[in-house]
Design a protein around this motif. Structure first.
Motif, PDB file in Angstrom:
ATOM      1  N   UNK A 228       0.830  -1.207   0.000  1.00 53.65           N
ATOM      2  CA  UNK A 228       0.000   0.000   0.000  1.00 53.65           C
ATOM      3  C   UNK A 228       0.862   1.252   0.000  1.00 53.65           C
ATOM      4  N   UNK A 229       1.959   1.227   0.748  1.00 53.41           N
ATOM      5  CA  UNK A 229       2.854   2.385   0.779  1.00 53.41           C
ATOM      6  C   UNK A 229       3.545   2.577  -0.565  1.00 53.41           C
ATOM      7  N   UNK A 230       3.883   1.481  -1.231  1.00 52.97           N
ATOM      8  CA  UNK A 230       4.511   1.577  -2.554  1.00 52.97           C
ATOM      9  C   UNK A 230       3.522   2.163  -3.562  1.00 52.97           C
ATOM     10  N   UNK A 231       2.285   1.684  -3.523  1.00 51.94           N
ATOM     11  CA  UNK A 231       1.265   2.234  -4.424  1.00 51.94           C
ATOM     12  C   UNK A 231       1.095   3.729  -4.198  1.00 51.94           C
ATOM     13  N   UNK A 232       1.086   4.135  -2.952  1.00 49.49           N
ATOM     14  CA  UNK A 232       0.948   5.560  -2.637  1.00 49.49           C
ATOM     15  C   UNK A 232       2.142   6.352  -3.143  1.00 49.49           C
ATOM     16  N   UNK A 233       3.346   5.793  -2.981  1.00 48.85           N
ATOM     17  CA  UNK A 233       4.558   6.506  -3.391  1.00 48.85           C
ATOM     18  C   UNK A 233       4.611   6.725  -4.899  1.00 48.85           C
ATOM     19  N   UNK A 234       3.984   5.827  -5.654  1.00 50.20           N
ATOM     20  CA  UNK A 234       3.977   5.942  -7.115  1.00 50.20           C
ATOM     21  C   UNK A 234       2.684   6.576  -7.638  1.00 50.20           C
ATOM     22  N   UNK A 235       1.816   7.028  -6.743  1.00 52.78           N
ATOM     23  CA  UNK A 235       0.537   7.633  -7.133  1.00 52.78           C
ATOM     24  C   UNK A 235      -0.299   6.673  -7.964  1.00 52.78           C
ATOM     25  N   UNK A 236      -0.342   5.424  -7.544  1.00 52.88           N
ATOM     26  CA  UNK A 236      -1.108   4.398  -8.239  1.00 52.88           C
ATOM     27  C   UNK A 236      -2.402   4.121  -7.483  1.00 52.88           C
ATOM     28  N   UNK A 237      -3.473   3.864  -8.236  1.00 56.21           N
ATOM     29  CA  UNK A 237      -4.780   3.656  -7.617  1.00 56.21           C
ATOM     30  C   UNK A 237      -5.469   2.436  -8.238  1.00 56.21           C
ATOM     31  N   UNK A 282       6.930  -2.457 -12.108  1.00 58.98           N
ATOM     32  CA  UNK A 282       7.215  -2.522 -13.536  1.00 58.98           C
ATOM     33  C   UNK A 282       6.193  -1.689 -14.292  1.00 58.98           C
ATOM     34  N   UNK A 283       6.643  -0.738 -15.086  1.00 58.28           N
ATOM     35  CA  UNK A 283       5.711   0.035 -15.885  1.00 58.28           C
ATOM     36  C   UNK A 283       6.312   1.344 -16.343  1.00 58.28           C
ATOM     37  N   UNK A 284       5.710   1.905 -17.365  1.00 57.56           N
ATOM     38  CA  UNK A 284       6.181   3.161 -17.933  1.00 57.56           C
ATOM     39  C   UNK A 284       5.434   4.310 -17.271  1.00 57.56           C
ATOM     40  N   UNK A 285       6.150   5.144 -16.543  1.00 58.16           N
ATOM     41  CA  UNK A 285       5.518   6.255 -15.844  1.00 58.16           C
ATOM     42  C   UNK A 285       5.063   7.326 -16.855  1.00 58.16           C
ATOM     43  N   UNK A 286       3.911   7.969 -16.610  1.00 58.82           N
ATOM     44  CA  UNK A 286       3.389   8.927 -17.580  1.00 58.82           C
ATOM     45  C   UNK A 286       4.374  10.011 -17.986  1.00 58.82           C
ATOM     46  N   UNK A 287       5.110  10.575 -17.023  1.00 55.28           N
ATOM     47  CA  UNK A 287       6.027  11.666 -17.367  1.00 55.28           C
ATOM     48  C   UNK A 287       7.065  11.216 -18.391  1.00 55.28           C
ATOM     49  N   UNK A 288       7.512   9.966 -18.258  1.00 57.08           N
ATOM     50  CA  UNK A 288       8.492   9.428 -19.202  1.00 57.08           C
ATOM     51  C   UNK A 288       7.815   9.047 -20.521  1.00 57.08           C
TER      52      UNK A 288
END
Length: 451
Positions: A228-237, A282-288
């Protein structure tokens, strides 16, 4: 002048004469198809094959059937390629001309027919959906795969007919499910199919062991089991439980999606359970992802990795980023501790390094150093020797030149190496796919993934 004589004029060195011959053959219509096709299929013909192919495209409907037959009977791969190139843009009067290709005994021809309808004429494909659906249980796997991708090109207009197949019986049901996933992902499925997939994921997750991953792209590693903390740190929902196999399949599909439109590869992220105490992202972040086609992509890409690692390490004590490619030798890593990047390396940007090496690199050489021994360099004639690779290997051993390191080796020393996952890997928690801001705005990525 006969049609055959006019075809011979296509080999003229005089451009005006060639163009006149082309127009005369177009005017001749169906009568010109056979001699022009014969020239196309003759690899020794003095006529440029692209001239013959372009002419057949212009000749339209009468050329389509003979081209199909020629491709199916092609004696060489070159002839098949030429016919396929011509077929891609034949100026047909109606998509109905493509139907014989869908029913052809040769799978390569059936695949071409699918391409014509689904990619070339997708806006006009609706009346021919029954003909396409008939191929959902085609005996050839390549035809089935091409068809599923083709339904993704046609889009939502095909969904009602595919759902009807799902409500029936028979072997087409599985292909229809894959086609619906290709069209709209989770959102294209009805409640019955969604519940069936959720149950299957729950069942498989109960006995799934980690498996070595196919790696092509970049990922983060954080030393925590607090997902849950990792999801929060990456702004994932909106995390959705999945199998690890599904998460890997989704990531690999997304990381290779460069041509499926905006936001196709940056809507979702695969977050692993804790694996030997490390949670991987694993995933491509929007900013990138949004910078991919920009001139400053490399700078944005590296800056984002360094900045994100620093922020993650301030929260979790440490954070790593790793990158590798299955195609071009790219490898990179970033190591951050307590809010600071202590090491950054990218083989394609060796001048952008941070730190003077890292203990995890001890005993290796960095991959931008080609490690060619001096004994080889001193003898330029050896560079063309047929056994050069073996000579370099032996010389490296004799001169004590270490092996080069890559990101997976570094990951194995510092965190976990996804190449080496297996039954021995300790698992805590569940794998999830979660949405980025782009996923919230545009929905999860459509497409078929393995469960």
């Amino acid at each position: 002048m006969s049609v055959d004589a006019t075809v011979e004029r296509l080999a003229s060195s005089d451009k005006t004469e060639r163009e006149a011959a082309e127009e005369a053959l177009v005017a001749a219509g169906a009568e010109a198809v056979e001699p022009v096709l014969r020239a196309l299929c003759d690899e020794e013909s003095p006529i440029d094959w692209s001239t013959s192919a372009s002419l057949l495209r212009r000749l339209g409907d009468p050329a389509f059937g003979p081209l199909i037959a020629a491709m199916a009977a092609a004696p060489t791969s070159e002839v098949a390629r030429r016919c396929g190139w011509a077929l891609m843009a034949v100026e047909v009067s109606t998509p109905a001309v493509y139907l014989p290709a869908l029913r052809h005994p040769h799978p390569k021809v059936r695949k071409s027919g699918i391409y014509f309808l689904c990619w070339q004429r997708k806006a006009a494909a609706e009346p021919y959906l029954p003909d396409l659906i008939a191929l959902l249980d085609d005996p050839d796997e390549g035809v089935r795969d091409n068809l599923i991708r083709g339904f993704g090109e046609i889009g939502a207009v095909a969904a009602p007919a595919l759902r009807e197949v799902r409500r029936g019986a028979g072997r087409k049901r599985r292909g229809a499910l894959a086609a619906l996933a290709e069209i709209g992902g989770w959102g294209a499925l009805d409640d019955h199919d969604r519940q069936a997939i959720i149950r299957l994921i729950e069942i498989k997750s109960g006995y799934e062991d980690p498996e070595p991953m196919h790696l092509c792209g970049s990922w983060y590693a954080v030393p925590t089991a607090d997902q849950a903390a990792v999801l929060d740190a990456f702004d994932l929902v909106e995390p959705r439980p999945v199998t690890m196999r599904l998460g890997e399949s989704a990531w690999n599909r997304d990381s290779h999606s460069w041509t499926r439109g905006p936001h196709h590869g940056c809507r979702r992220v695969y977050v692993t359970p804790a694996l030997d105490g490390w949670t991987l992202v694993f995933g491509r972040m929007p900013a990138v992802a949004h910078a991919i086609r920009g001139d400053d992509f490399e700078a944005v890409f590296r800056a984002d990795a360094k900045d994100r690692c620093a922020r993650l390490s301030a929260r979790f004590g440490a954070a790593h980023w790793y990158g590798t490619s299955c195609g071009d030798g790219w490898t990179a890593w970033c190591i951050a501790e307590k809010g600071e990047v202590v090491r950054f390396y990218d083989v394609f940007g060796p001048d952008d390094q941070i730190g003077d090496g890292h203990p995890a690199e001890a005993g290796y050489r960095l991959p931008h150093d080609n490690g060619i021994p001096e004994s080889i360099l001193r003898d330029p004639d050896l560079l063309s020797a047929p056994d050069l690779v073996d000579r370099i290997r032996r010389a490296r051993e004799e001169e004590g030149i270490p092996e080069e390191v890559d990101s997976t080796e570094i990951a194995g020393r510092l965190s976990v190496n996804p190449h080496e996952f297996g039954p021995h890997t300790r698992v805590e928690g569940r794998a999830v796919l979660a949405l980025t801001a782009c996923g919230v705005a545009h929905g999860s990525t459509p497409g078929v993934v393995a469960i």
